[in-house]
Write an enzyme that holds these catalytic residues in place. Structure first.
Site, PDB file in Angstrom:
ATOM      1  N   ASP A  45       3.317  -3.752   8.499  1.00 35.33           N
ATOM      2  CA  ASP A  45       1.515  -2.839   8.076  1.00 35.33           C
ATOM      3  C   ASP A  45       0.411  -4.028   8.099  1.00 35.33           C
ATOM      4  OD1 ASP A  45      -0.240  -1.782   7.106  1.00 35.33           O
ATOM      5  OD2 ASP A  45       0.136  -1.176   5.093  1.00 35.33           O
ATOM      6  N   GLN A 100      -3.956  -4.850   7.199  1.00 30.16           N
ATOM      7  CA  GLN A 100      -5.445  -5.805   7.190  1.00 30.16           C
ATOM      8  C   GLN A 100      -5.669  -7.001   7.567  1.00 30.16           C
ATOM      9  OE1 GLN A 100      -7.804  -5.172   5.220  1.00 30.16           O
ATOM     10  NE2 GLN A 100      -7.439  -2.915   3.922  1.00 30.16           N
ATOM     11  N   HIS A 139       0.489  -1.218   0.267  1.00 27.58           N
ATOM     12  CA  HIS A 139      -0.223  -0.193  -0.335  1.00 27.58           C
ATOM     13  C   HIS A 139       0.923   1.106  -0.195  1.00 27.58           C
ATOM     14  CE1 HIS A 139      -3.073   2.896   2.186  1.00 27.58           C
ATOM     15  NE2 HIS A 139      -3.868   1.935   1.383  1.00 27.58           N
ATOM     16  N   LYS A 180     -10.599   0.388  10.936  1.00 26.07           N
ATOM     17  CA  LYS A 180     -10.496  -0.579  10.095  1.00 26.07           C
ATOM     18  C   LYS A 180     -11.704  -1.855  10.723  1.00 26.07           C
ATOM     19  CE  LYS A 180      -7.622   0.284   6.056  1.00 26.07           C
ATOM     20  NZ  LYS A 180      -8.333   0.130   4.875  1.00 26.07           N
ATOM     21  N   CYS A 221      -4.951   1.811  -2.942  1.00 21.30           N
ATOM     22  CA  CYS A 221      -3.443   2.562  -2.878  1.00 21.30           C
ATOM     23  C   CYS A 221      -1.779   1.946  -3.244  1.00 21.30           C
ATOM     24  CB  CYS A 221      -3.544   3.332  -1.737  1.00 21.30           C
ATOM     25  SG  CYS A 221      -5.194   4.187  -1.226  1.00 21.30           S
TER      26      CYS A 221
HETATM   27  N1  PMP Z   1      -1.830  -0.336   4.882  1.00 24.71           N
HETATM   28  C1  PMP Z   1      -2.886  -1.217   4.170  1.00 24.71           C
HETATM   29  C2  PMP Z   1      -2.718  -2.768   3.735  1.00 24.71           C
HETATM   30  C3  PMP Z   1      -4.424  -0.301   3.758  1.00 24.71           C
HETATM   31  O1  PMP Z   1      -5.510  -1.186   3.303  1.00 24.71           O
HETATM   32  C4  PMP Z   1      -4.960   0.413   4.304  1.00 24.71           C
HETATM   33  C5  PMP Z   1      -5.875   1.616   3.964  1.00 24.71           C
HETATM   34  N2  PMP Z   1      -6.660   1.252   3.010  1.00 24.71           N
HETATM   35  C6  PMP Z   1      -3.745   1.692   4.936  1.00 24.71           C
HETATM   36  C7  PMP Z   1      -1.936   0.989   4.981  1.00 24.71           C
HETATM   37  C8  PMP Z   1      -3.915   2.833   5.303  1.00 24.71           C
HETATM   38  O2  PMP Z   1      -4.153   3.039   6.565  1.00 24.71           O
HETATM   39  P1  PMP Z   1      -5.243   4.676   6.397  1.00 24.71           P
HETATM   40  O3  PMP Z   1      -6.018   5.045   5.913  1.00 24.71           O
HETATM   41  O4  PMP Z   1      -5.817   3.941   7.695  1.00 24.71           O
HETATM   42  O5  PMP Z   1      -3.898   4.614   7.357  1.00 24.71           O
END
Ligand code: PMP
Length: 431
Positions: free
Chosen positions: A212, A215, A135, A238, A378
Site C-alpha cells: 500500500d 502515503q 489502514h 494524495k 481508518c
Molecule cells: N492506505 C493508506 C495508508 C491511506 O492513507 C489511505 C487514504 N487515507 C488509503 C490506503 C486509502 O486511500 P483511498 O481512500 O484513496 O482509496
C-alpha cells in the site's frame, strides 16, 4: 527545498490562497487529500475541451486523441514507478486497487483463471500476513479473502509507538504465508516500513507481497524493482492529482495469470452466450468506462512532482516533521505516536492531547484557519493498540511552509489552557 522555493511554488496552488474563519488557510491535511496545482486542473480541462471521447473503441478522431492521451498517461505512471506500461492498471483509488488484488485472488481460489491462476489459490491453513498498523483499506479486503477461502489472517504486531521491526516481520512469517500485505508509510505514525527487506524474506517463503503505497508515492521516489514487491497500490488525490483515479501496479507475469475481478465491456477478447475470454493485462482489469480525464491529470501531477524532485520533497517533509516533533515535545500533555524524534519519517505527526478530545482539538485549530485531521484515520486496530480512540494528525506536503508549522505549534500550545485542562499526565512525552 528551501522556504523561499516553497513560497514561490505555493502560487501554483490556487486553493491555498483561501481564508478560513478569517485567517489564512494553513492546510495541514495533505495526507488525507492534497491540493492540486493549476497545471493539473488545466490538464484535465484541456483534455475535456479538446479530446474527450470513449477510449479504445470508435474510429473517429477524438476517440483516437483520447486513447492516445490515456495511454500516454499510463506510460507516465509506468515511468514514475520504474515499470512497464502494461503493468499499470487504472483503478478508482488505492482502496479499489487493493480490493482488486484480494478479490481476484479470491476468484483464483474458486478455480477461476484456470491452470495459470492456480498459483494464487488459497485454501484452509494458508496465511495472509498484514501489520497491526494497516489502514482499513489494506486490512478489510484481506479479512474478506480469508473468510472466503478459509485462509488465516495474521498480523505483525506493533509496539507502544505503533511501529515494528524487520525482526517482528520475520517472526510473523511462516512456511504457510502466501500473501504479505503491508503499508509503505503509515498514515498515522509516519513510520517507513523496511519494504525491500520484508519482500526478500517473504519471497524466500514463496509469498506474494502487496504494498500500500498511498502515503509513500506522493513523497518519495519509488521503483518497483528496488522495492521488490509484486503489487503496489496508490491514489491520485494524495499526490496532487484528481480524486476518482488510482493505480494498481503488478508484475506483468502475475497480472496476466490473475483472473479478473470486475467483468464487462472493454476487457474481453471474445464473448459467447455462455462464456468469455479475457484480454491480457492491463485491459483485463479495466472493465467499463475508465476515468480518462483523471488519468491525464494524474500524469500531469506526476510531471509536477518530478519537476520539483521527490528526493527534495521527502527531505523537506522530514525536516518539517522533525520541527513539529521538537515543538510538540515542549508542550505539556502531548503524546506523539510513531518513531522517536530524529528518526527519518514521513511528514506527518499524530498526537493525543491529554484531557481534550481530538475533535475539539481539530475544531479549535480550524477556528484559526488550521486544517488537520482528527479521528482514527481508518486505522482502528492501531489506535486500539495505542490505547487511544482518536488522534490529531498534522501532515505536510510540498507546499507547506515553516510558518504554517509554527502557527500550528503555537495554536496546539493553547489547546489545553483553552479547554481549561491543567492536570498533566504526560509532559511532551514521546510514546
Ligand atoms: N492506505 C493508506 C495508508 C491511506 O492513507 C489511505 C487514504 N487515507 C488509503 C490506503 C486509502 O486511500 P483511498 O481512500 O484513496 O482509496
Amino acid at each position: 527545498l528551501t522556504d523561499a522555493e516553497v513560497l514561490r511554488l505555493r502560487s501554483d496552488f490556487p486553493a491555498l490562497a483561501a481564508e478560513v474563519n478569517g485567517q489564512p488557510l494553513a492546510y495541514l491535511d495533505s495526507a488525507a487529500t492534497a491540493q492540486r496545482p493549476a497545471s493539473v486542473l488545466d490538464a484535465e480541462r484541456e483534455f475535456l475541451l479538446t479530446s474527450n471521447a470513449a477510449v479504445h473503441r470508435g474510429a473517429h478522431t477524438l476517440a483516437g486523441l483520447a486513447t492516445e492521451a490515456f495511454e500516454d498517461a499510463r506510460a507516465t505512471l509506468a515511468d514514475f514507478l520504474g515499470a512497464d506500461p502494461d503493468e499499470i492498471v487504472w483503478t478508482s483509488n488505492a482502496t479499489d486497487a487493493l480490493n482488486l488484488v484480494a478479490y481476484a485472488i479470491g476468484n483464483a481460489s474458486r478455480g477461476r483463471g484456470g491452470e495459470a491462476a492456480r498459483r494464487f489459490a488459497l485454501s484452509a491453513g494458508d496465511e495472509i500476513l498484514v501489520t497491526e498498523a494497516e489502514h482499513h483499506a489494506n486490512l478489510i479486503p484481506w479479512q474478506e479473502l480469508a473468510a472466503a477461502t478459509g485462509a488465516t489472517l495474521r498480523f505483525i504486531p506493533v509496539d507502544d509507538a505503533g511501529i515494528y521491526t524487520l525482526a517482528d516481520a520475520a517472526a510473523a512469517l511462516t512456511e504457510r504465508t502466501r500473501i504479505v500485505a503491508i503499508g509503505h508509510v503509515s498514515n498515522v505514525t509516519g513510520f517507513v516500513a523496511p519494504v525491500a527487506e520484508i519482500a526478500a524474506l517473504a519471497h524466500e517463503r514463496g509469498a506474494l507481497v502487496v504494498l500500500d503505497a498511498c502515503q509513500s508515492a506522493p513523497h518519495r521516489r519509488l521503483n518497483v524493482a528496488e522495492l521488490g514487491v509484486d503489487f503496489l497500490a496508490l491514489s491520485g488525490h494524495k499526490m496532487l492529482g484528481p480524486s476518482g483515479i488510482g493505480v494498481l501496479w503488478g508484475r506483468a507475469e502475475l497480472l496476466n495469470a490473475l483472473p479478473p475481478f470486475r467483468t464487462g465491456g472493454s476487457m474481453i477478447s471474445t464473448v459467447t452466450m455462455t462464456e468469455a475470454s479475457y484480454l491480457p493485462a492491463p485491459q483485463r482489469f479495466e472493465a467499463g468506462t475508465q476515468p480518462v480525464s483523471q488519468a491525464v491529470a494524474l500524469a500531469e501531477a506526476v510531471r509536477y512532482l518530478d519537476s520539483v524532485g521527490l528526493e527534495r520533497i521527502d527531505a523537506r517533509e522530514n525536516e518539517l516533521a522533525q520541527r513539529m516533533l521538537a515543538g510538540l515535545a515542549l508542550i505539556d500533555g502531548i503524546r506523539v505516536v510513531g518513531p522517536a524524534a530524529g528518526v527519518p519519517r514521513a511528514g506527518l505527526v499524530s498526537f493525543d492531547v491529554d484531557g481534550v478530545h481530538a475533535h475539539d482539538v481539530g475544531q479549535y485549530l480550524d477556528a484559526q484557519g488550521i486544517a488537520v485531521r482528527v479521528g482514527h484515520h481508518c486505522a482502528q486496530p492501531l489506535h486500539r493498540r495505542l490505547g487511544l480512540t482518536a488522534t490529531t494528525r498534522a501532515s505536510a506536503y510540498v507546499y507547506t511552509t515553516t510558518e504554517e508549522v509554527d502557527r500550528f505549534l503555537a495554536a496546539v500550545a493553547l489547546v489545553r489552557p483553552y479547554f481549561g485542562v491543567t492536570a498533566t499526565t504526560t509532559t511532551g512525552a514521546q510514546a
